[in-house]
Design a protein around this motif. Structure first.
Motif, PDB file in Angstrom:
ATOM      1  N   ILE A   1     -40.712  45.499  18.458  1.00 16.17           N
ATOM      2  CA  ILE A   1     -41.542  46.673  18.718  1.00 16.17           C
ATOM      3  C   ILE A   1     -40.658  47.844  19.157  1.00 16.17           C
ATOM      4  O   ILE A   1     -39.906  47.728  20.124  1.00 16.17           O
ATOM      5  CB  ILE A   1     -42.588  46.371  19.805  1.00 16.17           C
ATOM      6  CG1 ILE A   1     -43.488  45.206  19.369  1.00 16.17           C
ATOM      7  CG2 ILE A   1     -43.418  47.605  20.108  1.00 16.17           C
ATOM      8  CD1 ILE A   1     -44.453  44.757  20.438  1.00 16.17           C
ATOM      9  N   THR A   2     -40.769  48.966  18.457  1.00 18.97           N
ATOM     10  CA  THR A   2     -39.967  50.143  18.761  1.00 18.97           C
ATOM     11  C   THR A   2     -40.856  51.289  19.215  1.00 18.97           C
ATOM     12  O   THR A   2     -41.898  51.549  18.609  1.00 18.97           O
ATOM     13  CB  THR A   2     -39.160  50.598  17.524  1.00 18.97           C
ATOM     14  OG1 THR A   2     -38.284  49.550  17.119  1.00 18.97           O
ATOM     15  CG2 THR A   2     -38.334  51.840  17.842  1.00 18.97           C
ATOM     16  N   VAL A   3     -40.436  51.970  20.278  1.00 24.26           N
ATOM     17  CA  VAL A   3     -41.066  53.222  20.707  1.00 24.26           C
ATOM     18  C   VAL A   3     -40.011  54.314  20.598  1.00 24.26           C
ATOM     19  O   VAL A   3     -38.976  54.248  21.271  1.00 24.26           O
ATOM     20  CB  VAL A   3     -41.611  53.132  22.147  1.00 24.26           C
ATOM     21  CG1 VAL A   3     -42.104  54.498  22.604  1.00 24.26           C
ATOM     22  CG2 VAL A   3     -42.730  52.102  22.234  1.00 24.26           C
ATOM     23  N   ASP A   4     -40.253  55.280  19.731  1.00 25.36           N
ATOM     24  CA  ASP A   4     -39.317  56.383  19.568  1.00 25.36           C
ATOM     25  C   ASP A   4     -39.494  57.403  20.696  1.00 25.36           C
ATOM     26  O   ASP A   4     -40.590  57.564  21.242  1.00 25.36           O
ATOM     27  CB  ASP A   4     -39.540  57.065  18.220  1.00 25.36           C
ATOM     28  CG  ASP A   4     -39.184  56.168  17.047  1.00 25.36           C
ATOM     29  OD1 ASP A   4     -38.219  55.393  17.182  1.00 25.36           O
ATOM     30  OD2 ASP A   4     -39.871  56.234  16.014  1.00 25.36           O
ATOM     31  N   SER A   5     -38.415  58.077  21.025  1.00 25.74           N
ATOM     32  CA  SER A   5     -38.424  59.147  22.033  1.00 25.74           C
ATOM     33  C   SER A   5     -39.020  58.693  23.360  1.00 25.74           C
ATOM     34  O   SER A   5     -39.748  59.442  24.020  1.00 25.74           O
ATOM     35  CB  SER A   5     -39.196  60.368  21.503  1.00 25.74           C
ATOM     36  OG  SER A   5     -38.619  60.850  20.315  1.00 25.74           O
TER      37      SER A   5
ATOM     38  N   ALA B   1     -56.948  47.156  15.702  1.00 25.09           N
ATOM     39  CA  ALA B   1     -56.865  47.663  14.344  1.00 25.09           C
ATOM     40  C   ALA B   1     -55.850  46.864  13.544  1.00 25.09           C
ATOM     41  O   ALA B   1     -55.034  46.137  14.096  1.00 25.09           O
ATOM     42  CB  ALA B   1     -56.486  49.146  14.380  1.00 25.09           C
ATOM     43  N   ASN B   2     -55.876  47.037  12.208  1.00 21.87           N
ATOM     44  CA  ASN B   2     -55.011  46.220  11.372  1.00 21.87           C
ATOM     45  C   ASN B   2     -53.569  46.703  11.333  1.00 21.87           C
ATOM     46  O   ASN B   2     -52.746  46.125  10.632  1.00 21.87           O
ATOM     47  CB  ASN B   2     -55.577  46.132   9.946  1.00 21.87           C
ATOM     48  CG  ASN B   2     -55.720  47.497   9.297  1.00 21.87           C
ATOM     49  OD1 ASN B   2     -55.284  48.504   9.845  1.00 21.87           O
ATOM     50  ND2 ASN B   2     -56.348  47.519   8.125  1.00 21.87           N
ATOM     51  N   ASP B   3     -53.244  47.766  12.034  1.00 25.77           N
ATOM     52  CA  ASP B   3     -51.854  48.209  12.090  1.00 25.77           C
ATOM     53  C   ASP B   3     -51.221  47.905  13.445  1.00 25.77           C
ATOM     54  O   ASP B   3     -50.218  48.487  13.821  1.00 25.77           O
ATOM     55  CB  ASP B   3     -51.755  49.702  11.794  1.00 25.77           C
ATOM     56  CG  ASP B   3     -52.535  50.553  12.793  1.00 25.77           C
ATOM     57  OD1 ASP B   3     -53.335  49.977  13.559  1.00 25.77           O
ATOM     58  OD2 ASP B   3     -52.328  51.785  12.797  1.00 25.77           O
ATOM     59  N   THR B   4     -51.838  46.991  14.199  1.00 30.26           N
ATOM     60  CA  THR B   4     -51.304  46.645  15.514  1.00 30.26           C
ATOM     61  C   THR B   4     -50.247  45.563  15.395  1.00 30.26           C
ATOM     62  O   THR B   4     -50.019  44.996  14.328  1.00 30.26           O
ATOM     63  CB  THR B   4     -52.434  46.172  16.435  1.00 30.26           C
ATOM     64  OG1 THR B   4     -53.087  45.038  15.835  1.00 30.26           O
ATOM     65  CG2 THR B   4     -53.439  47.280  16.667  1.00 30.26           C
ATOM     66  N   MET B   5     -49.610  45.256  16.523  1.00 34.32           N
ATOM     67  CA  MET B   5     -48.513  44.283  16.502  1.00 34.32           C
ATOM     68  C   MET B   5     -48.412  43.588  17.847  1.00 34.32           C
ATOM     69  O   MET B   5     -49.037  43.972  18.843  1.00 34.32           O
ATOM     70  CB  MET B   5     -47.199  44.989  16.193  1.00 34.32           C
ATOM     71  CG  MET B   5     -46.735  45.948  17.292  1.00 34.32           C
ATOM     72  SD  MET B   5     -45.292  46.935  16.824  1.00 34.32           S
ATOM     73  CE  MET B   5     -46.083  48.150  15.771  1.00 34.32           C
ATOM     74  N   SER B   6     -47.613  42.549  17.855  1.00 37.07           N
ATOM     75  CA  SER B   6     -47.250  41.869  19.093  1.00 37.07           C
ATOM     76  C   SER B   6     -45.800  41.436  18.968  1.00 37.07           C
ATOM     77  O   SER B   6     -45.265  41.325  17.868  1.00 37.07           O
ATOM     78  CB  SER B   6     -48.163  40.656  19.357  1.00 37.07           C
ATOM     79  OG  SER B   6     -48.152  39.780  18.244  1.00 37.07           O
TER      80      SER B   6
END
Length: 557
Positions: free
Chosen positions: A144-148, A42-47
């Motif tokens: 890239i951040t993952v909360d909690s 999808a267009n909101d993905t990242m690397s």
């Protein structure tokens, strides 16, 4: 106190002035956003990409993450899946040597789990253990951040870490997690990104070097290493049956694949599986960045060294063999249709202290393993390839391991002079007590198989759960399209990262990584005495602003 606050305000104003000008300068030019492949994600993905460094003792590779407001070095491990960090509650001599997660800081993004009563424990093959509690924190890797994110906070343990490393960053399958079984919504870091569809593609790639120029990418392949994605050889991952009667279906456990053959001096051998009737007469090989050697069963390893003149077993307990240091023979390992060749500089460990004409060598031999994994290929092998670990997609494609050979297809044998120069660069010899007589090859009784042998465990099976979300478009499906795999290219210019570790020791890492200077184990503007904690907000803003300018991305031209 007032002088401290005045210093903080000056720092704050300086941060706004410096980084404000940078941001304004960026705004004045057209900004090109990263282009993502709509047919893959999808267009909101990242690397994201971060530099990977070999530890000073050559036993581990580490990267830098951020937990809350604090930076840490973590050892990479593809044979486990949890993240854990040593906390300030661990006061053993092993713990106090490294930067620790500062519980006293009371991070604003720290979340307790069950009032800090959920236990965490990780044990390893060398009999070391790390124990503590499960907590949640905001975790940043590259951009890239993952909360909690659920992770382990270590209160006691004897895992020995060097180079200011503070914990382990697991990249394995969630079945390996000791957190997921006890805490809901506690999927490991990389797996969570893949299952929620946040990455450009559900994979990670590893470039390992003998210095600080390696890389770990999430969601894409390092284009500075891999010039032709189509040249990557792909291998399906095997499933493992459940233990006992826990359930009636197999699932993915380790980054392991069938091992076809090995060869020396033009002579090829078929590996001997530990459980031939269970694994369809096929040997299994696991690939682990957390393993600093190559290990295989005595039945195979003894045949390898039987092809090298002057080789002999010198340590039966650890399965170590010694060979003449001037050997010119190469070793080849074949997986599927792909063969990877190791030269002497890849598998020689170092000169034996009692006889500098003999060198210890990989692979080392081990007793049969009850999990049916016959071979473990660690960093000596992984340095010769760029490795890609594709997590698989629910309903669509299985997990795959990819190898991009870093050598030309035409193998040029290393010269005796080159090998001698390589060994000379390894200044220390290996402390080895050479036996006065030839040691016999040990024999072992095969242990009972760990898993339920009555349940089928296919290779490359399509599963419905636990892999990446099916919103991804498969590239390994019926119409293979590996050229669609996303790539990520770092900056063309070298940058210098300054890291302040324990005792104020400053180290520099030169790579294409563009990153701000960091202090390990200490949040910005804070100290254990509390005197400079008034500056925390100003420094936090400084680092937040810098994150918009300095990070790993598809560098804007």
């Amino acid at each position: 106190m007032w002088s401290t606050l005045r210093t903080c305000l000056l720092t704050f104003v300086f941060a706004i002035h410096v980084y404000g000008n940078v941001l304004i300068a960026d705004r004045s030019a057209p900004r090109k956003l990263p282009l993502y492949r709509r047919d893959v994600a999808a267009n909101d993905t990242m690397s994201g990409m971060a530099s990977v460094t070999l530890s000073s003792d050559a036993q581990s590779y580490y990267a830098v993450i951020k937990a809350g407001a604090t930076y840490f070095r973590v050892a990479l491990d593809t044979a486990s899946s949890d993240l854990w960090l040593i906390s300030t509650n661990c006061t053993t001599s092993t713990c106090t040597k490294v930067p620790r997660y500062p519980l006293e800081y009371e991070s604003g993004t720290y979340i307790t789990v069950n009032d800090n009563t959920t236990a965490f424990s990780a044990s390893y093959s060398d009999s070391t253990v790390a124990e503590g509690i499960v907590a949640r924190e905001s975790i940043l890797f590259a951009n890239i951040t993952v909360d909690s994110q659920a992770f382990g906070l270590i209160n006691s343990g004897n895992v020995s870490l060097t180079d200011d490393m503070s914990g382990i960053f697991g990249l394995g399958f969630p079945r390996l997690s000791s957190i997921s079984d006890s805490v809901t919504n506690s999927t490991p870091f990389f797996v969570q990104l893949a299952q929620q569809g946040h990455l450009d593609y559900p994979l990670f790639g590893l470039s390992l070097t003998r210095n600080s120029s390696g890389s770990l990418t999430l969601g894409a392949i390092d284009a500075s290493v891999v010039s032709n994605v189509s040249a990557i050889g792909w291998h399906p991952v095997v499933e493992f049956a459940p233990i006992g009667n826990d359930n009636n279906s197999s699932s993915y456990l380790q980054w392991a694949t069938p091992f076809k053959s090995f060869a020396l001096n033009g002579t090829a051998f078929t590996p001997t599986p530990t459980y031939p009737t269970i694994t369809s007469d096929t040997s299994l090989a696991m690939f682990d960045v957390g393993t600093s050697g190559i290990y295989g069963p005595y039945a195979d390893v003894s045949r390898i060294f039987g092809e090298i003149g002057g080789a002999r077993l010198v340590d039966a307990n650890n399965g170590l063999y010694a060979i003449p240091c001037d050997t010119l023979v190469s070793m080849s390992f074949t997986f599927g249709d792909q063969t990877i060749t190791l030269q002497p500089s890849d598998f020689l460990i170092g000169r034996a202290s009692e006889n500098p004409n003999l060198c210890l060598s990989w692979p080392a031999a081990h007793a049969p393993s009850s999990d049916g994994i016959d071979w473990q290929f660690g960093t000596p092998f992984l340095r010769t390839v760029y490795s890609v670990f594709s997590y698989g997609i629910n309903f669509e494609e299985p997990p795959m391991i990819g190898f991009y050979n870093l050598r030309n297809e035409t193998i040029i044998a290393e010269s005796e002079q080159y090998i001698s120069s390589y060994l000379s660069s390894m200044s220390a010899t290996i402390d080895t007590a050479l036996p006065n007589s030839l040691l016999p090859t040990p024999t072992y009784t095969t242990p009972p198989y760990t898993f339920n042998s009555g349940i089928s465990a296919p290779t490359g099976g399509i599963v419905e759960t636990e892999l990446a979300t099916s919103t991804y478009s498969a590239v390994f499906g019926a119409a293979t399209n590996v050229s669609a795999l996303p790539t990520l290219k770092p900056a063309a210019t070298l940058q210098t990262l300054i890291v302040t570790g324990t005792g104020g020791v400053v180290t520099t890492i030169t790579s294409t990584a563009s990153a701000a200077a960091v202090t390990l184990g200490t949040p910005p503007g804070w100290s254990t005495s509390g005197v400079s904690r008034h500056c925390a907000s100003a420094y936090l803003l400084l680092f937040t602003l810098s994150a918009f300018v300095v990070h790993w991305t598809d560098i804007f031209p």
